[in-house]
Design an enzyme around this catalytic site. Sequence first.
Site, short mmCIF file in Angstrom:
data_model
loop_
_atom_site.label_atom_id
_atom_site.label_comp_id
_atom_site.label_asym_id
_atom_site.label_seq_id
_atom_site.Cartn_x
_atom_site.Cartn_y
_atom_site.Cartn_z
N SER A 140 0.86 -1.19 0.00
CA SER A 140 0.00 0.00 0.00
C SER A 140 0.89 1.23 0.00
CB SER A 140 -0.90 0.02 1.24
OG SER A 140 -1.51 1.29 1.43
N TYR A 153 -2.41 -0.31 10.22
CA TYR A 153 -2.43 -0.69 8.81
C TYR A 153 -1.09 -0.38 8.14
CZ TYR A 153 -4.06 -1.02 3.99
OH TYR A 153 -4.21 -1.36 2.67
#
Length: 256
Positions: A140, A153
């Site tokens: 990501s 995250y």
Amino acid sequence: MSVFSLAGKTAAITGGGSGIGRAISVEFASQGAHVHILDLSAEGAQATAQEIESAGGQVTVHAVNVTNQAEVLAVFEAIGSLDILVNNAGIAHVGNLEKTTEADLDRIYNVNVKGAYNSLFAAVPKMKSKGGGVILNLASIAALVGIPDRFAYSMSKGAIHAMTLSVAKDYLKDNIRCNSISPARVHTPFVDGFISKNYPGQEEEMFQKLSATQPIGRMAKPEEIAQLALYLCSDAASFITGVDYPIDGGFTTLNN
């Protein structure tokens, strides 16, 4: 035959029943791969499988919890010979350090990090015995730049980035390529659900605001992520390993 053909290849895709994973599963099957969807939700995976089968593709569904190594090993044993692994399964968490409980951190780690490790642990020996293979991990932009309120995250996707480099380096001589993709915001059912849950009555406004955070002016489509995944897992990318590809509408370089 397409330069991106996966004819005769066997591909395992974790979280392949929805969102980005669904798009990758459909794309790989359309290029001739026998796709094995590994998903916690058998219902979602079956819906994707029906879509693939209706288009004439080959697909097998495996209901599995990627956090459980014994389950993962059993599934990969059932799959047998393996050419491609896509580590896509993942979950999100919103919150900075102080709003991230120990339980939150463990939950994100178990799915996003340990889940990827379990699949790598099961897949790499199979690829070694076959003489090579391709691994693609879904990282990501949160692994590359600071994102507000994404402590857990970001931690997990930073680990994915680091594991990609480690696996790529360790298995060069085994003819195993390993790369990662770092998407920015992608318009998936998860995004719609997040907006409706947290901003009831403001869905359209919030969707536009989130879209505007991408310099290109919109979120990515899952199919666009799938097309990059196809390239990296095809023989067309045979000289590429140990690389992370931001697919982010300019987020990491043009947000200034």
